[in-house]
Design a protein around this motif. Structure first.
Motif, PDB file in Angstrom:
ATOM      1  N   SER A   1       0.806  -1.221   0.000  1.00 34.10           N
ATOM      2  CA  SER A   1       0.000   0.000   0.000  1.00 34.10           C
ATOM      3  C   SER A   1       0.837   1.268   0.000  1.00 34.10           C
ATOM      4  N   THR A   2       2.162   1.121  -0.124  1.00 36.60           N
ATOM      5  CA  THR A   2       3.030   2.292  -0.083  1.00 36.60           C
ATOM      6  C   THR A   2       3.903   2.342  -1.339  1.00 36.60           C
ATOM      7  N   THR A   3       4.689   3.390  -1.469  1.00 40.94           N
ATOM      8  CA  THR A   3       5.594   3.548  -2.607  1.00 40.94           C
ATOM      9  C   THR A   3       7.006   3.719  -2.089  1.00 40.94           C
ATOM     10  N   VAL A   4       7.932   2.929  -2.634  1.00 42.92           N
ATOM     11  CA  VAL A   4       9.343   3.103  -2.294  1.00 42.92           C
ATOM     12  C   VAL A   4      10.022   3.875  -3.419  1.00 42.92           C
ATOM     13  N   SER A   5      11.043   4.641  -3.065  1.00 43.98           N
ATOM     14  CA  SER A   5      11.657   5.566  -4.020  1.00 43.98           C
ATOM     15  C   SER A   5      12.588   4.880  -5.002  1.00 43.98           C
ATOM     16  N   ASN A   6      13.052   3.691  -4.668  1.00 44.67           N
ATOM     17  CA  ASN A   6      13.933   2.958  -5.575  1.00 44.67           C
ATOM     18  C   ASN A   6      13.839   1.461  -5.300  1.00 44.67           C
ATOM     19  N   ARG A   7      14.594   0.662  -6.063  1.00 44.59           N
ATOM     20  CA  ARG A   7      14.515  -0.803  -5.959  1.00 44.59           C
ATOM     21  C   ARG A   7      15.655  -1.378  -5.121  1.00 44.59           C
ATOM     22  N   ILE A   8      16.355  -0.537  -4.367  1.00 45.48           N
ATOM     23  CA  ILE A   8      17.499  -0.976  -3.559  1.00 45.48           C
ATOM     24  C   ILE A   8      17.073  -1.050  -2.103  1.00 45.48           C
ATOM     25  N   GLY A   9      16.950  -2.283  -1.613  1.00 42.94           N
ATOM     26  CA  GLY A   9      16.560  -2.485  -0.230  1.00 42.94           C
ATOM     27  C   GLY A   9      17.751  -2.840   0.638  1.00 42.94           C
ATOM     28  N   MET A  10      17.581  -2.617   1.936  1.00 36.02           N
ATOM     29  CA  MET A  10      18.550  -3.043   2.945  1.00 36.02           C
ATOM     30  C   MET A  10      17.963  -4.250   3.652  1.00 36.02           C
ATOM     31  N   SER A  11      18.619  -5.397   3.526  1.00 36.06           N
ATOM     32  CA  SER A  11      18.078  -6.612   4.128  1.00 36.06           C
ATOM     33  C   SER A  11      18.350  -6.647   5.628  1.00 36.06           C
ATOM     34  N   ALA A  12      17.638  -7.537   6.301  1.00 35.29           N
ATOM     35  CA  ALA A  12      17.814  -7.688   7.750  1.00 35.29           C
ATOM     36  C   ALA A  12      19.239  -8.150   8.060  1.00 35.29           C
ATOM     37  N   LEU A  13      19.848  -7.499   9.043  1.00 35.07           N
ATOM     38  CA  LEU A  13      21.242  -7.788   9.419  1.00 35.07           C
ATOM     39  C   LEU A  13      21.358  -7.741  10.937  1.00 35.07           C
TER      40      LEU A  13
ATOM     41  N   VAL B   1      15.517 -10.155  -4.825  1.00 37.66           N
ATOM     42  CA  VAL B   1      16.622 -11.115  -4.813  1.00 37.66           C
ATOM     43  C   VAL B   1      17.656 -10.663  -3.795  1.00 37.66           C
ATOM     44  N   ASN B   2      18.207 -11.610  -3.057  1.00 41.06           N
ATOM     45  CA  ASN B   2      19.164 -11.327  -1.997  1.00 41.06           C
ATOM     46  C   ASN B   2      20.298 -12.332  -2.054  1.00 41.06           C
ATOM     47  N   CYS B   3      21.465 -11.902  -1.644  1.00 42.55           N
ATOM     48  CA  CYS B   3      22.673 -12.713  -1.433  1.00 42.55           C
ATOM     49  C   CYS B   3      23.670 -12.577  -2.589  1.00 42.55           C
ATOM     50  N   GLY B   4      24.709 -11.816  -2.312  1.00 40.32           N
ATOM     51  CA  GLY B   4      25.836 -11.716  -3.236  1.00 40.32           C
ATOM     52  C   GLY B   4      25.565 -10.963  -4.515  1.00 40.32           C
ATOM     53  N   VAL B   5      24.528 -10.132  -4.540  1.00 41.14           N
ATOM     54  CA  VAL B   5      24.190  -9.390  -5.756  1.00 41.14           C
ATOM     55  C   VAL B   5      25.123  -8.188  -5.889  1.00 41.14           C
ATOM     56  N   THR B   6      25.707  -8.010  -7.062  1.00 33.10           N
ATOM     57  CA  THR B   6      26.529  -6.836  -7.337  1.00 33.10           C
ATOM     58  C   THR B   6      25.636  -5.721  -7.873  1.00 33.10           C
ATOM     59  N   PRO B   7      26.097  -4.462  -7.815  1.00 38.06           N
ATOM     60  CA  PRO B   7      25.296  -3.375  -8.392  1.00 38.06           C
ATOM     61  C   PRO B   7      24.965  -3.598  -9.864  1.00 38.06           C
TER      62      PRO B   7
ATOM     63  N   ALA C   1      22.341  -6.253 -10.095  1.00 41.98           N
ATOM     64  CA  ALA C   1      21.082  -5.715  -9.604  1.00 41.98           C
ATOM     65  C   ALA C   1      20.352  -4.954 -10.706  1.00 41.98           C
ATOM     66  N   GLU C   2      21.081  -4.130 -11.445  1.00 39.56           N
ATOM     67  CA  GLU C   2      20.471  -3.367 -12.538  1.00 39.56           C
ATOM     68  C   GLU C   2      19.906  -4.305 -13.600  1.00 39.56           C
ATOM     69  N   THR C   3      20.634  -5.375 -13.900  1.00 34.19           N
ATOM     70  CA  THR C   3      20.167  -6.341 -14.903  1.00 34.19           C
ATOM     71  C   THR C   3      18.932  -7.074 -14.418  1.00 34.19           C
ATOM     72  N   LEU C   4      18.908  -7.476 -13.148  1.00 31.69           N
ATOM     73  CA  LEU C   4      17.762  -8.196 -12.596  1.00 31.69           C
ATOM     74  C   LEU C   4      16.490  -7.352 -12.686  1.00 31.69           C
ATOM     75  N   VAL C   5      16.607  -6.064 -12.401  1.00 34.86           N
ATOM     76  CA  VAL C   5      15.440  -5.195 -12.406  1.00 34.86           C
ATOM     77  C   VAL C   5      15.059  -4.798 -13.826  1.00 34.86           C
ATOM     78  N   SER C   6      16.031  -4.418 -14.630  1.00 40.14           N
ATOM     79  CA  SER C   6      15.719  -3.961 -15.989  1.00 40.14           C
ATOM     80  C   SER C   6      15.146  -5.074 -16.858  1.00 40.14           C
ATOM     81  N   SER C   7      15.495  -6.332 -16.548  1.00 42.15           N
ATOM     82  CA  SER C   7      14.981  -7.476 -17.307  1.00 42.15           C
ATOM     83  C   SER C   7      13.661  -7.993 -16.754  1.00 42.15           C
ATOM     84  N   ASN C   8      13.174  -7.353 -15.668  1.00 42.59           N
ATOM     85  CA  ASN C   8      11.943  -7.780 -14.988  1.00 42.59           C
ATOM     86  C   ASN C   8      12.056  -9.162 -14.359  1.00 42.59           C
TER      87      ASN C   8
END
Length: 373
Positions: free
Chosen positions: A11-23, A302-308, A311-318
């Motif tokens: 129900s909300t909007t995030v400003s980008n597709r880069i999240g900080m996972s639980a640590l 997607v989480n674990c060992g993703v490089t920047p 990450a761009e490829t994962l999102v741009s390719s849907n």
């Protein structure tokens, strides 16, 4: 860059597709979120995180592993988290609370466990191998747990934790279904050998996760998520490949009907795969390729060992709606800002102080990492 497009998350909007996972960072004051935790999360909100997921947050005293892990079962904890969510929102980020119960990887002599006055519970009375509780005398390992008599009791605690999280101002909650903790223990046939409705078939072993998600939805509606790692061996987990596919496939087909805000798929990491008796524990396979197609109606992170770059490829390719970075956020307060500016993620990790230590300045290895100029 696709990574820096906004996204409707529940129900909300995030400003980008880069999240900080639980640590897990082990910096609370006797399970209560404190001022240095506020500074830590605010740094990362200012560092561009679209969505921040808290460190694992204990839903009850029963189920503790780290002595300074935060909880969300009392009013003092709710008030501490409220200060943090207010600051994160003011900085422009959104924040989910990761709800956590450790199950069999607790220890009966941990102070909060003793205060709870109940045994270490798990789906079945089967001990995990390994473990080392460094804050207890003699550094003991895992013990044989007590079979949980009625799983509905813990499900009710998850619901109350969600109610508390809403009072604390969180935008949503993430059910911790990864890394060998309680939800994952119910899913895995090597540690769930019940013969009632909560064990046996993939459908029965998935029941605990699904029933927990249902009560969270009663509180937060669409703003509920789950994190899973089907290929993970941490905390002595892992089934044969076909059983893994059958179990998590069933779980995700049911999850996809529930209207969650997202599902986090954690990829296999050989570095995080423990070895027991000379054999790696996990079941390596391509988690994203295997399970993402099942989630036709649910955003995938997607989480674990993703490089920047990846990450761009994962999102741009849907392939994914977004990406969670983990360790990089621990060592950089400004991961998203660095990626946007084309700056390297080159801070040197302070490994000895990653989880803090008694009598040591909690800022060390926590809030003292530098943002790029």
């Amino acid at each position: 860059m696709s990574l820096f497009t906004s996204f409707e998350l529940g129900s909300t909007t995030v400003s980008n597709r880069i999240g900080m996972s639980a640590l897990t960072r082990n910096r609370s004051t006797a399970t209560v979120p404190n001022a240095i935790m506020l500074e830590y999360y605010l740094q990362r909100a200012n560092g561009g995180a679209g969505l921040i997921v808290t460190e694992g947050t204990l839903i009850t005293r029963q189920g503790t592993e780290w002595p300074q892990a935060p909880g969300i079962w009392n009013e003092e904890q709710i008030a501490g988290w409220k200060k943090i969510t207010d600051a994160v929102h003011e900085a422009g980020s959104k924040m989910y609370c990761q709800l956590w119960h450790l199950g069999r990887v607790s220890h009966p002599d941990a102070p909060e466990q003793k205060a709870a006055g109940v045994p270490v519970y798990a789906p079945s009375a089967i001990s995990a191998r390994g473990g080392k509780f460094r804050f207890l005398e003699g550094h003991p390992g895992y013990v044989t747990p007590t079979e949980l008599p009625d799983p509905a009791v813990i499900i009710a605690q998850f619901k109350q934790a969600a109610i508390n999280a809403k009072e604390a101002g969180f935008d949503g909650v993430e059910l911790h279904g990864a890394n060998g903790y309680l939800v994952a223990q119910f899913l895995d046939s090597t540690c769930n050998q019940r013969t009632d409705q909560w064990g046996g078939s993939p459908e029965n072993r998935a029941r605990f996760a699904l029933e927990s998600l249902k009560v969270l939805i009663e509180v937060f509606g669409r703003d509920v998520s789950i994190k899973i790692n089907p290929a993970g061996g941490y905390n002595d987990m892992g089934m044969p490949l076909q059983e893994t596919i059958d179990t998590f496939g069933y779980l995700l087909r049911e999850v996809d009907k529930m209207g969650l805000s997202y599902v986090t798929l954690v990829r296999h990491s050989d570095a995080l795969d423990p070895e027991y008796e000379g054999k790696k524990r996990a079941t390596p396979h391509d988690v994203v390729a295997t399970f993402a197609p099942i989630l036709a109606n649910t955003p995938v992170f997607v989480n674990c060992g993703v490089t920047p770059e990846e990450a761009e490829t994962l999102v741009s390719s849907n392939t994914a709606a977004g990406v969670f970075f983990g360790f990089n956020w621990a060592t950089h307060p400004d991961v998203a800002n660095r990626i946007k500016a084309g700056k390297p993620l080159d801070n040197v990790p302070n490994i000895p102080h990653l989880y803090g230590a008694e009598g040591v300045d909690p800022a060390l290895g926590y809030t003292d990492y530098k943002a790029f100029a």
